[in-house]
Design a protein around this motif. Structure first.
Motif, PDB file in Angstrom:
ATOM      1  N   LEU A 566       0.830  -1.213   0.000  1.00  0.00           N
ATOM      2  CA  LEU A 566       0.000   0.000   0.000  1.00  0.00           C
ATOM      3  C   LEU A 566       0.862   1.260   0.000  1.00  0.00           C
ATOM      4  O   LEU A 566       0.501   2.274  -0.601  1.00  0.00           O
ATOM      5  CB  LEU A 566      -0.942  -0.005   1.204  1.00  0.00           C
ATOM      6  CG  LEU A 566      -2.028  -1.088   1.193  1.00  0.00           C
ATOM      7  CD1 LEU A 566      -2.823  -1.057   2.492  1.00  0.00           C
ATOM      8  CD2 LEU A 566      -2.958  -0.930  -0.002  1.00  0.00           C
ATOM      9  N   MET A 567       2.012   1.183   0.660  1.00  0.00           N
ATOM     10  CA  MET A 567       2.929   2.323   0.644  1.00  0.00           C
ATOM     11  C   MET A 567       3.441   2.559  -0.774  1.00  0.00           C
ATOM     12  O   MET A 567       3.579   3.706  -1.225  1.00  0.00           O
ATOM     13  CB  MET A 567       4.100   2.077   1.595  1.00  0.00           C
ATOM     14  CG  MET A 567       5.104   3.218   1.630  1.00  0.00           C
ATOM     15  SD  MET A 567       6.483   2.921   2.735  1.00  0.00           S
ATOM     16  CE  MET A 567       5.665   3.124   4.307  1.00  0.00           C
ATOM     17  N   ASP A 568       3.705   1.453  -1.512  1.00  0.00           N
ATOM     18  CA  ASP A 568       4.152   1.595  -2.905  1.00  0.00           C
ATOM     19  C   ASP A 568       3.054   2.210  -3.766  1.00  0.00           C
ATOM     20  O   ASP A 568       3.335   3.004  -4.671  1.00  0.00           O
ATOM     21  CB  ASP A 568       4.547   0.223  -3.463  1.00  0.00           C
ATOM     22  CG  ASP A 568       5.847  -0.295  -2.866  1.00  0.00           C
ATOM     23  OD1 ASP A 568       6.625   0.534  -2.357  1.00  0.00           O
ATOM     24  OD2 ASP A 568       6.081  -1.522  -2.893  1.00  0.00           O
ATOM     25  N   VAL A 569       1.791   1.849  -3.499  1.00  0.00           N
ATOM     26  CA  VAL A 569       0.671   2.470  -4.214  1.00  0.00           C
ATOM     27  C   VAL A 569       0.640   3.966  -3.908  1.00  0.00           C
ATOM     28  O   VAL A 569       0.465   4.804  -4.811  1.00  0.00           O
ATOM     29  CB  VAL A 569      -0.669   1.808  -3.821  1.00  0.00           C
ATOM     30  CG1 VAL A 569      -1.845   2.579  -4.419  1.00  0.00           C
ATOM     31  CG2 VAL A 569      -0.712   0.352  -4.284  1.00  0.00           C
ATOM     32  N   GLU A 570       0.813   4.305  -2.629  1.00  0.00           N
ATOM     33  CA  GLU A 570       0.783   5.706  -2.218  1.00  0.00           C
ATOM     34  C   GLU A 570       1.905   6.508  -2.877  1.00  0.00           C
ATOM     35  O   GLU A 570       1.722   7.656  -3.262  1.00  0.00           O
ATOM     36  CB  GLU A 570       0.897   5.782  -0.691  1.00  0.00           C
ATOM     37  CG  GLU A 570       0.630   7.133  -0.105  1.00  0.00           C
ATOM     38  CD  GLU A 570       0.553   7.106   1.416  1.00  0.00           C
ATOM     39  OE1 GLU A 570       1.052   8.050   2.041  1.00  0.00           O
ATOM     40  OE2 GLU A 570      -0.002   6.129   1.969  1.00  0.00           O
ATOM     41  N   LYS A 571       3.073   5.858  -3.030  1.00  0.00           N
ATOM     42  CA  LYS A 571       4.209   6.531  -3.672  1.00  0.00           C
ATOM     43  C   LYS A 571       4.052   6.600  -5.183  1.00  0.00           C
ATOM     44  O   LYS A 571       4.760   7.365  -5.850  1.00  0.00           O
ATOM     45  CB  LYS A 571       5.505   5.785  -3.343  1.00  0.00           C
ATOM     46  CG  LYS A 571       5.937   5.867  -1.891  1.00  0.00           C
ATOM     47  CD  LYS A 571       7.181   5.008  -1.687  1.00  0.00           C
ATOM     48  CE  LYS A 571       7.676   5.053  -0.248  1.00  0.00           C
ATOM     49  NZ  LYS A 571       8.834   4.139  -0.034  1.00  0.00           N
ATOM     50  N   GLY A 572       3.160   5.755  -5.729  1.00  0.00           N
ATOM     51  CA  GLY A 572       2.991   5.722  -7.177  1.00  0.00           C
ATOM     52  C   GLY A 572       3.954   4.801  -7.884  1.00  0.00           C
ATOM     53  O   GLY A 572       4.066   4.825  -9.113  1.00  0.00           O
ATOM     54  N   THR A 573       4.661   3.944  -7.132  1.00  0.00           N
ATOM     55  CA  THR A 573       5.628   3.023  -7.741  1.00  0.00           C
ATOM     56  C   THR A 573       4.990   1.714  -8.190  1.00  0.00           C
ATOM     57  O   THR A 573       5.648   0.904  -8.845  1.00  0.00           O
ATOM     58  CB  THR A 573       6.781   2.724  -6.768  1.00  0.00           C
ATOM     59  OG1 THR A 573       6.237   2.208  -5.537  1.00  0.00           O
ATOM     60  CG2 THR A 573       7.573   3.992  -6.466  1.00  0.00           C
ATOM     61  N   THR A 574       3.730   1.479  -7.826  1.00  0.00           N
ATOM     62  CA  THR A 574       2.991   0.328  -8.324  1.00  0.00           C
ATOM     63  C   THR A 574       1.511   0.701  -8.365  1.00  0.00           C
ATOM     64  O   THR A 574       1.100   1.685  -7.760  1.00  0.00           O
ATOM     65  CB  THR A 574       3.209  -0.921  -7.440  1.00  0.00           C
ATOM     66  OG1 THR A 574       2.670  -2.073  -8.099  1.00  0.00           O
ATOM     67  CG2 THR A 574       2.513  -0.766  -6.088  1.00  0.00           C
TER      68      THR A 574
END
Length: 694
Positions: A566-574
């Motif tokens: 979810l952190m990667d989603v928040e960062k836009g990396t996935t």
């Protein structure tokens, strides 16, 4: 141009309307010309239950798992229908919407889902409000952004919501069916964060119960160097468990009278003031200091926020933006007028200092909890206590670090090595306000010097004292609500894989600051945990739940891995689609891993089925009343059915064919008993008060 503000809750809408001024309040909004301010009540939509997707889900079966909606359906919460209807009408009126949800995942999502539900096509802006005093509101209104900048934050919140629903619905059904299949009774509630949190307490309890006390002896020697005393602890592999050995070592060291310095290192150090509070650290401190539950701390902090005296409470951040550095004078002035702290605490604060808490790179959607520029008045005792604690932590940012000299040393006496540490405080700094925390310092192994002392390797010094103390090893402490909350926020400490542990330090635990206290309270309220004073203990129900759910669910690894995603989603990396696809595969794997168990007949206490001898007879409800059927029907197709006789199966072997069993039937002439092997066997018997007349 018609402008509509949508706040997360009524209190924030009130603060916005009051700041803008001139509004008239209706039942569902504040109105002034071409501007309206309305509100949600947190999430005003909820994902529907499984049976609303398909009626077949009314019946719990392993073959229907996992439940994964192809199109997610939301519906207005029953207690928010009127407000939702009003928001719909206002959206049709509005040219511009200003999203005023709280500055976090959930706050972003709950307004976004309203806009998406009604397919709003107008312009959407975003305002981030971290506090409701005029200074903070002006800063927020001066920095209104495009809502599209926060799409990833909203997607992360949506992912969290979907993951919780999927595991809650499918996991609860899967492990309840598994539990019942293995002979258990009742329901096992599974939650993505709730279950590993409960497991932390259960596992800690097992460590305590299985702990074996061991008596030991510690030996300390004290040397004199330049008229200062330095205590050291015997360096020994393992415990000294025999008193005679301890006494012999003590006597030898006393007889020696002198010691030889083997190592002596001196370093000047600084200890910076503790950072301002996040919600987790504030809840943990108040639980320790005042015995408050995390929920009580959150509720009072929320009230102080609504009263405009502190900033946004549901923060996981301990840092402040540089933009608020200039607020120091006004905030300190408000503290001096509204707190019960000594006035010189604020007046002696040095606002030319720059604490490490001012760091824009550490700021996410919100900052640490601090006082605002509004001076409190009319607080009750609990509100005042909490405000003062938040204020004191802010004041400390304007005091210098404590400066001290740390000396680490090793000396040898009678061929035995002793090690220790000494501290000479050169400048108390912020510690002058709060003192030292004696509970966190093992004073037996730390000497306090009155001056800097130097020594050289090889120096011979006198031994001024040698003694020993008897001790007993202690089990780990039980969790309190405060320490459990800290454990949730620092979940990497409970992961064994070193590489994964290091990566998990990037996330801020499992759950969110807004939900952790609610999860703990829910575990207590639902009977999984109980409070023994401040200590948390698992109940029998809690033990049973963790016992019968696989470690892949009870261990924190899976939940923490999802938080990383979810952190990667928040960062836009996935993308959220990629994360959800992976999670759905994980759920399918959980179901597949249990198929072997369901292939076996259920382990249920009861009368063995006299037909297949594999299952047992279980009472069922039919259209014509209760009856007894075989539990192995799903596995071997056994269709054995027996009448109910006052809560017991009526089993009567057919006296003619000896293959079937007599079953109670109703015919044109009344009740009778016939062979289950009909039409091959046409044996019938009269009914005699609910039994066949044999």
């Amino acid at each position: 141009m018609n402008t509509l503000y949508i706040a997360e809750k009524p209190s924030l809408a009130t603060a916005i309307a009051k700041y803008l001024g001139g509004f008239t309040k209706s039942k569902t909004a504040f109105e002034k010309g071409d501007t309206k301010v309305t509100w949600c009540y947190g999430h005003v939509f909820a994902t529907v239950e499984p049976e609303e997707y398909d009626p077949k889900y009314h019946r719990w079966t392993i073959s229907d798992l996992p439940i994964i909606p192809s199109n997610w359906i939301l519906k207005p919460r029953a207690d928010a229908k009127e407000q939702v209807k009003a928001i719909k009408e206002m959206l049709q009126w509005a040219d511009v919407v200003i999203h005023a949800g709280d500055p976090d995942r959930e706050g972003q999502l709950l307004v976004d889902e309203v806009l998406e539900y009604y397919d709003y096509k107008g312009t959407v802006k975003r305002i981030l409000i971290n506090a409701t005093d005029n200074t903070s509101l002006k800063r927020a209104f001066d920095s209104i952004m495009e809502n599209s900048q926060f799409k990833n934050l909203s997607q992360a919140g949506l992912g969290r919501s979907k993951m919780d629903w999927l595991l809650g619905m499918s996991g609860t059904r899967l492990y309840t069916l598994r539990y019942q299949h293995l002979g258990g009774k009742g329901k096992l509630n599974v939650g993505r964060v709730q279950t590993p949190t409960l497991a932390l307490v259960v596992n800690r309890e097992h460590e305590i119960v299985n702990f074996k006390e061991q008596k030991f002896f510690d030996i300390h020697a004290t040397i004199s160097v330049d008229n200062e005393q330095f205590k050291g602890k015997l360096v020994h592999e393992g415990y000294i468990v025999e008193q005679s050995e301890a006494e012999a070592l003590m006597s030898a060291c006393k007889a020696a009278g002198t010691a030889t310095i083997k190592e002596w290192s001196v370093n000047d150090k600084k200890e910076a003031p503790p950072l301002p509070y996040s919600l987790d650290s504030l809840q943990g401190y108040m639980n320790k200091k005042a015995g408050w539950s995390p929920k009580k701390t959150l509720d009072i902090t929320q009230k102080l926020y609504e009263m405009k005296y502190v900033s946004y409470p549901r923060s996981d951040c301990n840092y402040l933006p540089m933009g608020q550095y200039s607020d120091a004078h006004d905030i300190l002035d408000a503290i001096s007028r509204g707190s019960t702290l000594p006035n010189d605490f604020s007046s002696h604060a040095n606002t030319s200092l720059q604490s490490k808490c001012f760091n824009d790179k550490k700021i996410t959607a919100h900052h640490a909890i601090i006082p605002t520029c509004e001076a409190p008045s009319g607080l009750d005792a609990d509100q005042q206590l909490l405000y003062d604690e938040i204020a004191l932590r802010y004041i400390l940012q304007w005091y210098p670090a404590m400066e001290f000299t740390e000396t680490k040393y090793v000396f040898s006496v009678a061929s035995e090595d002793f090690s220790g540490r000494s501290v000479f405080i050169r400048d108390k700094g912020f510690k002058a306000l709060i003192g030292s925390n004696k509970e966190d310092e093992d004073t037996n192994d730390v000497s306090v010097a009155q001056k800097d002392v130097t020594a050289t390797t090889g120096d011979s010094v006198s031994v001024s004292d040698v003694d020993y103390k008897e001790g007993v090893t202690k089990p780990p402490k039980r969790f309190t609500e405060g320490t459990l909350l800290t454990a949730m926020a620092n979940i990497h400490r409970f992961v064994s894989d070193p590489e994964f542990k290091e990566k998990l330090k990037e996330i801020k635990g499992i759950g969110t600051p807004a939900t952790r206290s609610t999860i703990i309270a829910g575990l207590i309220d639902n009977g999984f945990l109980s409070l023994d004073g401040k200590s948390l203990r698992p109940t029998a129900l809690g033990e049973e739940l963790v016992k019968h759910i696989p470690s892949i669910i009870t261990a924190p690894d899976m939940t923490a891995k999802m938080e990383l995603s979810l952190m990667d989603v928040e960062k836009g990396t996935t993308s959220l689609n990629a994360v959800m696809s992976e999670y759905e595969s994980f759920l399918k794997g959980l179901v597949e891993s249990e198929t072997a168990i369901f292939a076996q007949p259920p382990k249920i206490e009861g009368v063995e089925c006299p037909v297949c001898h594999e299952g047992v007879l279980i009472l069922k409800k039919g259209s014509k009343g209760p009856f007894w059927g075989c539990s192995a029907y799903a596995q071997n197709g056994c269709k054995a059915v027996f009448s109910d006789a006052n809560g017991k199966p009526a089993i009567y072997e057919c006296p003619d064919c000896h293959k079937g069993f007599l079953k109670q039937r109703k015919g044109s002439k009344g009740t009778f008993w016939g062979c289950s092997n009909y039409p091959d066997c046409k044996c019938t018997k009269e009914d005699a008060k609910g039994k066949p007349k044999l």
